[in-house]
Design a protein around this motif. Structure first.
Motif, short mmCIF file in Angstrom:
data_model
loop_
_atom_site.label_atom_id
_atom_site.label_comp_id
_atom_site.label_asym_id
_atom_site.label_seq_id
_atom_site.Cartn_x
_atom_site.Cartn_y
_atom_site.Cartn_z
N THR A 173 36.36 46.63 38.37
CA THR A 173 37.76 46.76 38.75
C THR A 173 38.27 45.39 39.18
N PRO A 208 41.57 42.67 40.24
CA PRO A 208 42.79 42.77 41.05
C PRO A 208 43.98 43.22 40.20
N ALA A 209 44.72 44.19 40.74
CA ALA A 209 45.89 44.68 40.02
C ALA A 209 47.13 43.87 40.37
N ASN A 210 47.08 43.16 41.48
CA ASN A 210 48.25 42.42 41.95
C ASN A 210 48.00 40.92 41.93
N SER A 229 47.37 35.32 38.75
CA SER A 229 47.59 36.64 38.17
C SER A 229 46.85 36.76 36.84
N SER A 230 47.04 37.88 36.15
CA SER A 230 46.48 38.11 34.81
C SER A 230 44.98 37.91 34.77
N THR A 276 35.96 45.20 30.82
CA THR A 276 35.58 45.56 32.19
C THR A 276 34.43 46.56 32.23
#
Length: 201
Positions: free
Chosen positions: A122, A124-126, A146-147, A160
């Protein structure tokens, strides 16, 4: 009167016989229970995500540490100069808070657990914020990361998911991302943190 008595006696005999048949029809069977204890999954951080030394321009730009085409051999460090848009990446090393000098490159993590089991990562989503930690002048804009992307194993597979197929149950993966470089960004050393997690898939 005699007929009634005989009929009653016959019913009593039939009831006893039926109860005896029920008792003889009870059966039992032994079942089993099982359980398997597996090796707990663990995650070790091996190397930071380092964008190195970036020269900004007078236009907002980005510096990207990509992972496509990378392999992540166990226990090896990975150097990868970022691809810059509206900025310039230097291929020299930089001192960092994690000890010693560090060339640019992706973060590297090592997963250990049950041999040949699959795991999921998992990311980072942010967006992650990197604060200026050197000169610390007031009002300096933060740099954003990001990204996030990951590549697993050698040969590297972008994604992932992975398998604990090395040694007794080990697999390494690398994480890249994109750094924003504001126009005329304040010189100094920036630092942030991001979290990844793994679990059995």
């Amino acid at each position: 009167m005699k007929k009634l008595i005989k009929f009653t006696v016959i019913l009593g005999v039939m009831a006893c016989t039926f109860g005896s048949l029920l008792a003889q029809n009870t059966v039992s069977k032994t079942g089993s229970s099982t359980g398997t204890v597996v090796t707990p999954i663990t995650l070790t951080w091996e190397q930071p995500l380092a964008f190195g030394q970036i020269v900004p321009s007078n236009t907002d730009g980005t510096a990207c540490i990509g992972v496509t085409g990378l392999s992540v051999p166990s226990s090896d460090k990975i150097n990868e100069t970022p691809v810059c848009v509206n900025c310039t990446a230097l291929s020299t090393s930089e001192p960092n808070a994690y000890g010693g000098n560090k060339f640019p490159g992706p973060a590297v993590f090592e997963v250990t657990g049950q041999k040949n089991w699959h795991f999921a990562i998992t990311l980072p989503a942010n967006t992650v914020v990197c604060h200026l930690i050197d000169l610390n002048p007031g009002g300096a804009p933060d740099l954003l990361v990001s990204s996030f992307t990951a590549v697993v194993g050698s040969p590297g597979v972008v994604g992932t998911h992975g398998t604990l197929s090395v040694g007794i149950g080990i697999m390494d993966f690398a994480v890249g991302g994109t750094l924003t470089v504001p126009a005329n960004a304040t010189p100094g050393r920036y630092q942030g943190a991001f979290s990844v997690s793994v679990n059995y898939d």
